[in-house]
Design an enzyme around this catalytic site. Structure first.
Site, PDB file in Angstrom:
ATOM      1  N   GLU A   1      -8.001  -5.207   5.399  1.00 45.37           N
ATOM      2  CA  GLU A   1      -7.895  -4.860   3.993  1.00 45.37           C
ATOM      3  C   GLU A   1      -6.728  -5.575   3.319  1.00 45.37           C
ATOM      4  OE1 GLU A   1      -8.926  -0.463   3.218  1.00 45.37           O
ATOM      5  OE2 GLU A   1      -8.400  -0.501   5.339  1.00 45.37           O
TER       6      GLU A   1
ATOM      7  N   ARG B   1     -11.547  15.611   7.405  1.00 40.08           N
ATOM      8  CA  ARG B   1     -12.379  15.934   6.239  1.00 40.08           C
ATOM      9  C   ARG B   1     -13.757  16.389   6.669  1.00 40.08           C
ATOM     10  NH1 ARG B   1     -10.706  10.395   3.707  1.00 40.08           N
ATOM     11  NH2 ARG B   1      -8.788  10.893   2.580  1.00 40.08           N
TER      12      ARG B   1
ATOM     13  N   ASN C   1       0.874  -1.177   0.000  1.00 41.92           N
ATOM     14  CA  ASN C   1       0.000   0.000   0.000  1.00 41.92           C
ATOM     15  C   ASN C   1       0.905   1.219   0.000  1.00 41.92           C
ATOM     16  OD1 ASN C   1      -1.838   2.040   0.395  1.00 41.92           O
ATOM     17  ND2 ASN C   1      -2.735   1.205   2.256  1.00 41.92           N
TER      18      ASN C   1
ATOM     19  N   ARG D   1      -2.821  -2.036  -3.295  1.00 43.72           N
ATOM     20  CA  ARG D   1      -4.003  -1.205  -3.114  1.00 43.72           C
ATOM     21  C   ARG D   1      -3.868  -0.001  -4.041  1.00 43.72           C
ATOM     22  NH1 ARG D   1      -6.075   2.073   2.312  1.00 43.72           N
ATOM     23  NH2 ARG D   1      -8.023   2.820   1.391  1.00 43.72           N
TER      24      ARG D   1
ATOM     25  N   HIS E   1     -12.903   2.941   0.287  1.00 40.45           N
ATOM     26  CA  HIS E   1     -12.835   1.938   1.362  1.00 40.45           C
ATOM     27  C   HIS E   1     -13.493   0.635   0.928  1.00 40.45           C
ATOM     28  CE1 HIS E   1     -12.622   5.345   4.601  1.00 40.45           C
ATOM     29  NE2 HIS E   1     -11.417   5.013   4.188  1.00 40.45           N
TER      30      HIS E   1
END
Length: 401
Positions: free
Chosen positions: A385, A241, A7, A91, A180
């Site tokens: 993940e 965010r 990743n 990813r 996600h």
């Protein structure tokens, strides 16, 4: 069979080496502060051995070489040769509508990743750099791109289109993509198994709550709606965010003299818990502690965070026509007992109640946190993940364990 999962970020690179015989981690770690004078490497073996130190690498290519060196190191490694690595799973943020499933990387795939850089300016270039670094360090080993958006591509047009001129979608690809996805996919499979159901028989509301937050409405194992949009900025309030807001607020900021780059920084890095809480941190734990100490602004931030999750749960419950479970995952979803309690207290009208003892017992572990007489279940399900990427890599290449 061993699968390496990468990743790559703009200044970081996380890695995990799996043995797929029993889906276990052999080693994992990351490079931090790539591109600075003191890049830091963390390397951990499954037996508890840990190395951490500054290693002067210049870029992603050199970082991958150092990772490979650690994996095969006679004293600290976990494999004898890089030839033991069957494939590398990456990813990748966004492949638009052109790539909607995991794919073996070739020149065409890399070109599509480049094409979507304008929609993922921080992630896609770094993801591509990670792929090319692995190609250079381990020539001949297949690379698979697993896209953050792909699990959400089952959404119908009425879910992913914005109510703006249709030509903007056709010409520029402006639509909801959702992110996600790898986490939501893993949690869907894991929760279905936990409930004793096949994925295609499971209807879930999945809540990935962390520094980045998103939710998904899962009908019979497939996404019919999700909270993040064209970018990861839409939807829930997050660590830094803003999540949903009136587009006119952006126009107003620009009219006030802020540049588009400044507005982007405000909405992505200075908003959310960080912007509202006023304590200089977007970390949920810090805001909970500040609120407990009497900080009213931090308390307001927590109320706003919980309220938005509650609103999405309610709307998704109606959209799905009911659900088997609402599922909490991600750093906040798995570990924040008090935030789960705030959220659960706001959805009692749906016929679900929190069991406080169960909630307190679920700290990073899977389990039911609702009462036995609830209409549907509330479940904590840790995400993985990296394992999902490894599993997708195996499936994509048709490898056999």
């Amino acid at each position: 069979m061993k699968i390496l999962v990468i990743n790559a970020g703009s200044s970081s690179m996380k890695f995990t080496l799996f043995s797929m015989a029993n889906d276990t981690v052999l080693a994992k770690g990351q490079f931090e502060r790539l591109g600075t004078e003191k890049p830091n490497m963390i390397y951990k073996r499954a037996d508890g051995f840990k190395f951490e130190g500054v290693i002067p690498v210049k870029d992603h290519v050199e970082a991958v070489r150092e990772i490979c060196a650690k994996l095969v190191d006679p004293q600290h490694g976990v494999i004898k040769s890089l030839s033991e690595i069957s494939a590398i799973g990456h990813r990748v943020l966004l492949g638009g509508e052109k790539i909607t499933r995991p794919v073996k990387v070739d020149d065409g795939v890399k070109e599509i990743i480049r094409e979507y850089i304008p929609l993922g300016p921080l992630h896609n270039p770094a993801n591509l750099a990670g792929i090319e670094a692995c190609e250079a360090a381990m020539p001949g080993v297949p690379n698979v791109a697993v896209f953050d958006t792909q699990f959400h591509q089952t959404m119908p047009p009425e879910a992913y289109l914005y109510a703006i001129p249709y030509e903007f979608y056709k010409k520029y690809g402006i639509r909801k993509y959702g992110y996600h996805g790898t986490s939501h996919h893993y949690v869907t499979l894991a929760t279905a198994r936990f409930l004793g159901k096949k994925p295609e028989d499971a209807t879930l509301i999945t809540c990935h709550l962390g520094n980045g937050c998103s939710m998904a409405a899962i009908k019979n194992g497939k996404v019919i709606d999700t909270s993040m949009g064209l970018t990861p900025l839409e939807g829930l309030m997050m660590g830094t965010r803003s999540g949903d807001l009136d587009p006119a607020a952006v126009i107003r900021l620009i009219d006030l003299g802020f540049s588009t780059k400044e507005v982007d920084t405000i909405l992505n890095k200075k908003s959310g818990l960080y912007g509202v809480g006023g304590i200089g941190s977007g970390d949920m734990r810090d805001n909970i502690n500040a609120a407990a100490a009497g900080n009213e602004q931090a308390e307001l931030a927590l109320k706003m965070f919980a309220r938005r999750v509650i609103k999405y749960i309610g709307s998704y419950y109606v959209l799905l026509g009911g659900a088997d479970a609402v599922v909490f995952t991600g750093g906040v979803g798995e570990y924040s007992v008090p935030m789960r309690k705030r959220i659960m207290s706001g959805i009692t009208a749906l016929g679900i109640e929190l069991d406080d003892k169960r909630n307190e017992a679920c700290f990073g572990t899977e389990g039911i946190i609702s009462t036995d007489d609830s209409k549907f279940k509330a479940i904590v399900m840790p995400t993985n993940e990296e394992l999902m990427i490894a599993m997708s890599t195996v499936d994509t290449l048709g490898l056999k364990k």
